[in-house]
Design a protein around this motif. Structure first.
Motif, mmCIF file in Angstrom:
data_model
loop_
_atom_site.group_PDB
_atom_site.id
_atom_site.type_symbol
_atom_site.label_atom_id
_atom_site.label_comp_id
_atom_site.label_asym_id
_atom_site.label_seq_id
_atom_site.Cartn_x
_atom_site.Cartn_y
_atom_site.Cartn_z
ATOM 1 N N LEU A 9 0.833 -1.201 0.000
ATOM 2 C CA LEU A 9 0.000 0.000 0.000
ATOM 3 C C LEU A 9 0.871 1.256 0.000
ATOM 4 N N VAL A 10 1.878 1.276 0.863
ATOM 5 C CA VAL A 10 2.797 2.417 0.932
ATOM 6 C C VAL A 10 3.491 2.614 -0.417
ATOM 7 N N PHE A 11 3.935 1.505 -1.012
ATOM 8 C CA PHE A 11 4.602 1.587 -2.313
ATOM 9 C C PHE A 11 3.687 2.194 -3.371
ATOM 10 N N LEU A 12 2.434 1.726 -3.423
ATOM 11 C CA LEU A 12 1.501 2.190 -4.451
ATOM 12 C C LEU A 12 1.187 3.667 -4.291
ATOM 13 N N ILE A 13 1.018 4.130 -3.038
ATOM 14 C CA ILE A 13 0.756 5.554 -2.812
ATOM 15 C C ILE A 13 1.943 6.384 -3.282
ATOM 16 N N GLY A 14 3.153 5.945 -2.921
ATOM 17 C CA GLY A 14 4.351 6.660 -3.355
ATOM 18 C C GLY A 14 4.489 6.677 -4.859
ATOM 19 N N PHE A 15 4.125 5.567 -5.517
ATOM 20 C CA PHE A 15 4.216 5.485 -6.973
ATOM 21 C C PHE A 15 3.235 6.453 -7.633
ATOM 22 N N ILE A 16 2.007 6.496 -7.112
ATOM 23 C CA ILE A 16 0.994 7.409 -7.661
ATOM 24 C C ILE A 16 1.441 8.859 -7.499
ATOM 25 N N LEU A 17 1.993 9.189 -6.327
ATOM 26 C CA LEU A 17 2.451 10.560 -6.083
ATOM 27 C C LEU A 17 3.546 10.966 -7.069
ATOM 28 N N ARG A 18 4.348 10.015 -7.497
ATOM 29 C CA ARG A 18 5.442 10.331 -8.424
ATOM 30 C C ARG A 18 5.009 10.291 -9.887
ATOM 31 N N LEU A 19 3.903 9.601 -10.170
ATOM 32 C CA LEU A 19 3.443 9.471 -11.556
ATOM 33 C C LEU A 19 2.325 10.456 -11.891
ATOM 34 N N LEU A 20 1.681 10.998 -10.875
ATOM 35 C CA LEU A 20 0.543 11.904 -11.066
ATOM 36 C C LEU A 20 0.948 13.124 -11.894
ATOM 37 N N LEU A 21 0.058 13.559 -12.793
ATOM 38 C CA LEU A 21 0.320 14.694 -13.686
ATOM 39 C C LEU A 21 1.675 14.525 -14.387
ATOM 40 N N PRO A 22 1.793 13.518 -15.241
ATOM 41 C CA PRO A 22 3.097 13.157 -15.808
ATOM 42 C C PRO A 22 3.760 14.211 -16.677
ATOM 43 N N MET A 23 2.977 15.146 -17.240
ATOM 44 C CA MET A 23 3.585 16.185 -18.085
ATOM 45 C C MET A 23 3.830 17.490 -17.326
ATOM 46 N N GLU A 24 3.377 17.545 -16.076
ATOM 47 C CA GLU A 24 3.637 18.733 -15.253
ATOM 48 C C GLU A 24 4.985 18.556 -14.561
ATOM 49 N N ARG A 25 6.043 18.571 -15.330
ATOM 50 C CA ARG A 25 7.379 18.303 -14.805
ATOM 51 C C ARG A 25 8.372 19.362 -15.253
ATOM 52 N N VAL A 26 9.448 19.438 -14.490
ATOM 53 C CA VAL A 26 10.585 20.246 -14.918
ATOM 54 C C VAL A 26 11.202 19.581 -16.148
ATOM 55 N N PHE A 27 11.495 20.381 -17.165
ATOM 56 C CA PHE A 27 12.216 19.871 -18.333
ATOM 57 C C PHE A 27 13.191 20.954 -18.774
ATOM 58 N N ASN A 28 14.321 20.997 -18.070
ATOM 59 C CA ASN A 28 15.323 22.025 -18.338
ATOM 60 C C ASN A 28 16.618 21.387 -18.834
ATOM 61 N N PHE A 29 17.750 21.950 -18.460
ATOM 62 C CA PHE A 29 19.026 21.500 -19.019
ATOM 63 C C PHE A 29 19.288 20.019 -18.757
ATOM 64 N N ASP A 30 19.152 19.586 -17.487
ATOM 65 C CA ASP A 30 19.466 18.199 -17.139
ATOM 66 C C ASP A 30 18.574 17.211 -17.875
ATOM 67 N N GLN A 31 17.276 17.500 -17.907
ATOM 68 C CA GLN A 31 16.331 16.591 -18.533
ATOM 69 C C GLN A 31 16.528 16.559 -20.057
ATOM 70 N N ASP A 32 16.842 17.720 -20.629
ATOM 71 C CA ASP A 32 17.117 17.813 -22.059
ATOM 72 C C ASP A 32 18.357 16.987 -22.417
ATOM 73 N N GLN A 33 19.390 17.118 -21.585
ATOM 74 C CA GLN A 33 20.640 16.384 -21.794
ATOM 75 C C GLN A 33 20.409 14.873 -21.695
ATOM 76 N N ILE A 34 19.628 14.457 -20.724
ATOM 77 C CA ILE A 34 19.325 13.030 -20.557
ATOM 78 C C ILE A 34 18.555 12.511 -21.762
ATOM 79 N N ALA A 35 17.564 13.266 -22.221
ATOM 80 C CA ALA A 35 16.754 12.833 -23.361
ATOM 81 C C ALA A 35 17.596 12.697 -24.631
#
Length: 444
Positions: A9-35
């Motif tokens: 249960l704890v795992f699933l709640i944590g997973f939802i909190l991290r996956l919720l609103l998947p496009m509302e994320r930071v996408f700056n230098f680090d994320q661009d470089q990784i992509a």
């Protein structure tokens, strides 16, 4: 079975909190470089180096690139892979911590530790950013657990991940040496830890042999300057480091819910309460190890001349969580209230986006430019602060937007105020091109 249901249960709640609103994320230098690097790997262009540190010519490990390549490959390069990358690291971290902790530490400690990891507003906020420090918490957890109850595999893996996650992973070299000074009988364990770090650095060492030892020289120069050329007028630095150190206790439970000085005072109070607690799940030797771990990271940070990013303290957090679990254990009502409070604050963090314009807005703007330019080359003009200009290279590549300095100008405007003339508006981000306006008029 009940203990597994709670963990799941704890795992699933944590997973939802991290996956919720998947496009509302930071996408700056680090994320661009990784992509960009992840897609290069998908296309068969492998790399031995990971992201470069921000303050010198030294590269960390490439694990984050190969990890992200899996999800960029599965999604055909869609930027949603940015979110899947960090969410998968959470899954990997949670179950790996569970695997080692359940055999090394008391079950109640393990359950509370994972609950704080899953629900902490501060960790949720940091885990929703895709970057190599995503591995820092896992690395610190495995190394610290192996020092509390010696385990060679946990230590080897934690030290392997230390170099892959962040430059601050080298602080754990100091931790191991200091631990060995007080535990001489654990020499073999420490050697295993160093082999883990060395194994992780083998690609970099191989690269350096071919490039005049560029990284090793840069690391040596940094260490030399930190020790022998350090400015001793660093009272503001001490204040900053100590504030981050004590804030972290409270931020684990409340994020930035309270003002800075309140976070510090509450953090100091938590540490004092733990120190004077009459009964502890940890032995005297283990408590000394926790205090050593807590102290080394802020001390090492004093040698960092530039502004210190808070994620450099991510590897310190496991010790603070162990102290918090020791205080919360034995009181189920207190545990439940703390869990509900963390979850509510985490949801607030997710729905209160304060990171400029998000991946969702960037994605929509890039798609709009692709549709309006209809394959014609354009010149992108950034009408925004320099710090806001990162994170576009991968999106332009994904949408196949060709750029040229001799073509029509397309302005990206941030913030686009209500009266700012724009061709299209995506939240606080605006796109303007005279040609786009004409095309829009023609289609009305």
């Amino acid at each position: 079975m009940a203990k597994y249901k709670i963990i799941l249960l704890v795992f699933l709640i944590g997973f939802i909190l991290r996956l919720l609103l998947p496009m509302e994320r930071v996408f700056n230098f680090d994320q661009d470089q990784i992509a960009l690097n992840a897609m290069n790997i998908v296309k068969g262009d492998w790399t031995a180096l990971g992201p470069q540190t921000s303050h010198m010519s030294f590269y960390t490990g490439p694990l984050i690139y190969y990890w992200a390549a899996v999800f960029y490959g599965l999604t055909g390069g869609h930027p949603l892979a940015n979110t899947l990358t960090s969410a998968a690291i959470y899954v990997f971290s949670f179950w790996l911590i569970w695997y080692f902790f359940k055999s090394l530490l008391p079950l109640k400690i393990t359950q509370l530790y994972l609950a704080i990891f899953a629900l902490s507003p501060y960790l949720v906020q940091l885990n929703r950013i895709t970057w190599n420090p995503n591995f820092s918490f896992l690395s610190g957890s495995l190394v610290l657990a192996a020092l509390l109850k010696p385990n060679q595999l946990s230590l080897w893996l934690g030290m392997f991940l230390a170099y892959q996650s962040n430059f601050s992973g080298f602080v754990m070299v100091a931790v191991l040496l200091l631990y060995w000074l007080f535990n001489r009988q654990q020499f073999k364990l420490i050697v295993v830890g160093f082999f883990g770090l060395l194994s992780s650095m083998l690609p970099l060492i191989t690269f350096d042999f071919r490039h005049n030892f560029m990284n090793i020289t840069s690391l040596g120069n940094f260490i030399y300057k930190a020790i022998f050329e350090m400015s001793f007028g660093f009272l503001p630095r001490i204040k900053n480091v100590l504030m981050i150190n004590f804030e972290n206790f409270t931020k684990l439970l409340s994020g930035y819910f309270y003002p800075g000085f309140v976070l510090v005072l509450l953090g100091i109070s938590i540490l004092i309460l733990w120190l004077i607690k009459p009964r502890s799940y940890f032995s005297s030797a283990q408590k000394k190890t926790l205090l050593l771990w807590m102290a080394v990271f802020p001390f090492a940070a004093l040698f960092y001349d530039e502004g210190l990013p808070e994620y450099y303290f991510l590897m310190q957090l496991p010790a603070l969580i162990f102290m918090l679990t020791d205080l919360l254990i034995g009181n189920k009502n207190r545990q439940l209230l703390a869990g509900l409070f963390m979850m509510i604050i985490s949801l607030g963090v997710i729905f209160d986006n304060r990171n400029g314009y998000s991946l969702r807005e960037k994605y929509a703007a890039a798609k709009y430019i692709q549709n309006q330019s209809a394959g014609r080359p354009v010149q992108i003009v950034f009408d925004m602060d320099y710090r806001e200009r990162f994170g576009w290279d991968y999106l332009f590549q994904y949408f196949k937007i060709e750029q040229s300095s001799c073509c029509e100008q397309v302005h990206l405007i941030y913030p686009a105020l209500p009266w700012t003339p724009v061709s299209a508006r995506f939240g606080s981000l605006g796109v303007f091109s005279q040609n786009f306006i004409e095309y829009n008029k023609n289609t009305l």
